[in-house]
Design an enzyme around this catalytic site. Structure first.
Site, PDB file in Angstrom:
ATOM      1  N   ASP A 187       0.841  -1.197   0.000  1.00 16.25           N
ATOM      2  CA  ASP A 187       0.000   0.000   0.000  1.00 16.25           C
ATOM      3  C   ASP A 187       0.877   1.248   0.000  1.00 16.25           C
ATOM      4  O   ASP A 187       1.521   1.570   1.007  1.00 16.25           O
ATOM      5  CB  ASP A 187      -0.914  -0.007   1.232  1.00 16.25           C
ATOM      6  CG  ASP A 187      -1.665   1.302   1.381  1.00 16.25           C
ATOM      7  OD1 ASP A 187      -1.928   1.949   0.350  1.00 16.25           O
ATOM      8  OD2 ASP A 187      -1.974   1.678   2.533  1.00 16.25           O
ATOM      9  N   GLY A 241      -1.931  21.596   9.045  1.00 15.74           N
ATOM     10  CA  GLY A 241      -0.555  21.494   8.573  1.00 15.74           C
ATOM     11  C   GLY A 241      -0.414  21.003   7.148  1.00 15.74           C
ATOM     12  O   GLY A 241       0.711  20.774   6.679  1.00 15.74           O
ATOM     13  N   HIS A 242      -1.541  20.851   6.434  1.00 10.38           N
ATOM     14  CA  HIS A 242      -1.490  20.310   5.072  1.00 10.38           C
ATOM     15  C   HIS A 242      -0.664  21.199   4.141  1.00 10.38           C
ATOM     16  O   HIS A 242       0.195  20.707   3.398  1.00 10.38           O
ATOM     17  CB  HIS A 242      -2.910  20.157   4.529  1.00 10.38           C
ATOM     18  CG  HIS A 242      -2.966  19.732   3.094  1.00 10.38           C
ATOM     19  ND1 HIS A 242      -2.631  18.463   2.677  1.00 10.38           N
ATOM     20  CD2 HIS A 242      -3.313  20.431   1.969  1.00 10.38           C
ATOM     21  CE1 HIS A 242      -2.770  18.383   1.361  1.00 10.38           C
ATOM     22  NE2 HIS A 242      -3.179  19.551   0.911  1.00 10.38           N
ATOM     23  N   THR A 243      -0.902  22.510   4.185  1.00  7.54           N
ATOM     24  CA  THR A 243      -0.188  23.427   3.292  1.00  7.54           C
ATOM     25  C   THR A 243       1.311  23.408   3.561  1.00  7.54           C
ATOM     26  O   THR A 243       2.123  23.396   2.623  1.00  7.54           O
ATOM     27  CB  THR A 243      -0.729  24.859   3.446  1.00  7.54           C
ATOM     28  OG1 THR A 243      -2.120  24.882   3.080  1.00  7.54           O
ATOM     29  CG2 THR A 243       0.034  25.830   2.561  1.00  7.54           C
ATOM     30  N   ASP A 247       1.088  13.629  -6.428  1.00  2.00           N
ATOM     31  CA  ASP A 247       0.571  14.471  -7.503  1.00  2.00           C
ATOM     32  C   ASP A 247       1.530  15.609  -7.833  1.00  2.00           C
ATOM     33  O   ASP A 247       1.705  15.970  -9.006  1.00  2.00           O
ATOM     34  CB  ASP A 247      -0.808  15.017  -7.133  1.00  2.00           C
ATOM     35  CG  ASP A 247      -0.871  15.576  -5.716  1.00  2.00           C
ATOM     36  OD1 ASP A 247       0.168  15.578  -5.019  1.00  2.00           O
ATOM     37  OD2 ASP A 247      -1.962  16.000  -5.297  1.00  2.00           O
ATOM     38  N   ASN A 250       2.051  11.229   0.771  1.00  2.00           N
ATOM     39  CA  ASN A 250       1.556  12.510   0.272  1.00  2.00           C
ATOM     40  C   ASN A 250       2.426  12.948  -0.902  1.00  2.00           C
ATOM     41  O   ASN A 250       3.522  12.420  -1.106  1.00  2.00           O
ATOM     42  CB  ASN A 250       1.608  13.568   1.383  1.00  2.00           C
ATOM     43  CG  ASN A 250       0.653  14.721   1.133  1.00  2.00           C
ATOM     44  OD1 ASN A 250       0.250  14.985   0.000  1.00  2.00           O
ATOM     45  ND2 ASN A 250       0.276  15.419   2.193  1.00  2.00           N
ATOM     46  N   CYS A 251       1.911  13.894  -1.683  1.00  2.00           N
ATOM     47  CA  CYS A 251       2.678  14.631  -2.689  1.00  2.00           C
ATOM     48  C   CYS A 251       3.011  13.849  -3.956  1.00  2.00           C
ATOM     49  O   CYS A 251       3.833  14.306  -4.758  1.00  2.00           O
ATOM     50  CB  CYS A 251       3.974  15.190  -2.092  1.00  2.00           C
ATOM     51  SG  CYS A 251       3.707  16.306  -0.700  1.00  2.00           S
ATOM     52  N   ASN A 279       1.587   3.686  -6.270  1.00  2.00           N
ATOM     53  CA  ASN A 279       0.865   2.666  -7.041  1.00  2.00           C
ATOM     54  C   ASN A 279      -0.032   3.265  -8.116  1.00  2.00           C
ATOM     55  O   ASN A 279      -0.269   2.640  -9.152  1.00  2.00           O
ATOM     56  CB  ASN A 279       0.006   1.805  -6.110  1.00  2.00           C
ATOM     57  CG  ASN A 279       0.839   0.911  -5.209  1.00  2.00           C
ATOM     58  OD1 ASN A 279       2.006   0.646  -5.493  1.00  2.00           O
ATOM     59  ND2 ASN A 279       0.250   0.452  -4.112  1.00  2.00           N
TER      60      ASN A 279
END
Length: 352
Positions: free
Chosen positions: A160, A315-317, A280, A277-278, A164
């Site tokens: 996972d 904290g996403h940004t 993309d 994350n990231c 992928n």
């Protein structure tokens, strides 16, 4: 005395006559006023009725004008469809890649929707769960897609990780792939528009969710290092400027799947794997580095049918900002190219 009484009686008689005459005159005037009032009410009602008829007629004329305008192209013989996407050949169709994780009801809805779009060649489900899909789920999705004459395939991954979603897939017959999350539904006509835009620039990323990298003034620049801040939707909305199209809803060439998996620096792949994350942003860096061009944002409806994702977390940004600056360090430069170009359906706009 008799004369005085007669005079008084005469005066009384005259007063009575005057009184009756005044009363009759009042009644006549009242009757005339009543007639006038009735006439005025009738005229007012007729005036209102005339106004209402005129208003109704005006509305009918406007509606007829709108209808005739919308049908004018068909009546005259102008074809307002996208001619590029009419061919039945695989090159003029696209494959949908749906990234999913334990949201089976959402998956059923998105597979059913995208398989109904006329230019879809196949639907591939990117599966990274520990257990394979159940026979019931597989049967349900197959039933839906066969009804739409579209094949559904599961791409099973043993580990996972977010990388992928960009693994090369054997057997894809189309050049174009549409990468999408399992909680996003985009209407088929909007998909046709975006696909026609992609056909005009098949090496670009074309999609619906734009983002931006903003140069950051810091001490690092004084030492020759570039630093940037990740710009979310509101910065794009405010400025109209973007440099990335997120792969949660994006067309791209299938060759980029191979490039991402086999040529992306391993440090970036490991970063995406461990940070979850990231991926993309990494794909946006890859495509921009190859093309030296900006992506293309298509204006259209995007319906989120699931709950909020990681973008809503605290904290996403900052996390995305850290990703970008790390990728810049690995690439050795900032490959992203900003633009303000936005594709839209001109038939939906009267004044342009």
């Amino acid at each position: 005395m008799h004369q005085e009484g007669a005079v008084r009686n005469g005066m009384g008689s005259n007063a009575a006559n005057v009184s009756f005459a005044s009363l009759a005159s009042f009644k006549d005037k009242a009757g005339m006023k009543g007639q006038r009032s009735t006439l005025q009410r009738w005229r007012f009602a007729c005036g209102n009725m005339s106004y209402r008829v005129k208003l109704l007629t005006g509305c009918v004329v406007v509606l007829l004008a709108l209808y005739c305008t919308s049908r004018a192209a068909s009546i005259i013989g102008w074809d307002d469809q996208y001619p590029e996407v009419r061919s039945g050949s695989p090159r003029h169709r696209y494959t949908v890649l749906i990234n999913t994780w334990k949201r089976y009801e959402l998956l059923k809805k998105t597979v059913a929707h995208y398989s109904s779009c006329s230019n879809v060649d196949a639907v591939n489900v990117i599966w990274s769960e520990p257990q394979p899909p159940t026979k019931e789920l597989h049967s349900k999705l197959t039933e839906v897609t066969e009804r739409n004459q579209v094949e559904v395939r599961f791409n099973i991954n043993k580990v996972d990780e977010l990388n992928n979603r960009f693994k090369p897939i054997a057997g894809i017959r189309t050049d174009a792939v549409f990468s999408v999350d399992d909680d996003l539904v985009i209407p088929c006509p909007t998909m046709d528009l975006a696909f026609s835009v992609w056909l005009s620039a098949p090496r670009s990323m074309v999609g619906f969710v734009p983002r931006m990298h903003w140069p950051k003034q810091s001490d690092a620049q004084k030492h020759g290092r570039e630093e940037y801040t990740y710009g979310g939707w509101w910065s794009v909305w405010w400025t109209g400027t973007y440099s990335m199209i997120l792969t949660k809803a994006s067309f791209l060439h299938k060759d980029y799947l191979d490039l991402y998996t086999n040529t992306m620096p391993s440090s970036i792949l490991n970063f995406v794997k461990h940070e979850r994350n990231c991926e993309d942003i990494a794909m946006s860096f890859l495509v921009a580095n190859v093309t030296n061009a900006s992506p293309l944002w298509v204006k259209g409806e995007v319906h989120e049918i699931g709950s909020t994702g990681i973008s809503s977390l605290s904290g996403h940004t900052q996390h995305r900002t850290d990703c970008m600056n790390y990728f810049v360090e690995i690439f050795g430069h900032m490959p992203l190219v900003s633009t303000r170009v936005k594709a839209t359906d001109a038939s939906e706009i009267w004044f342009w």
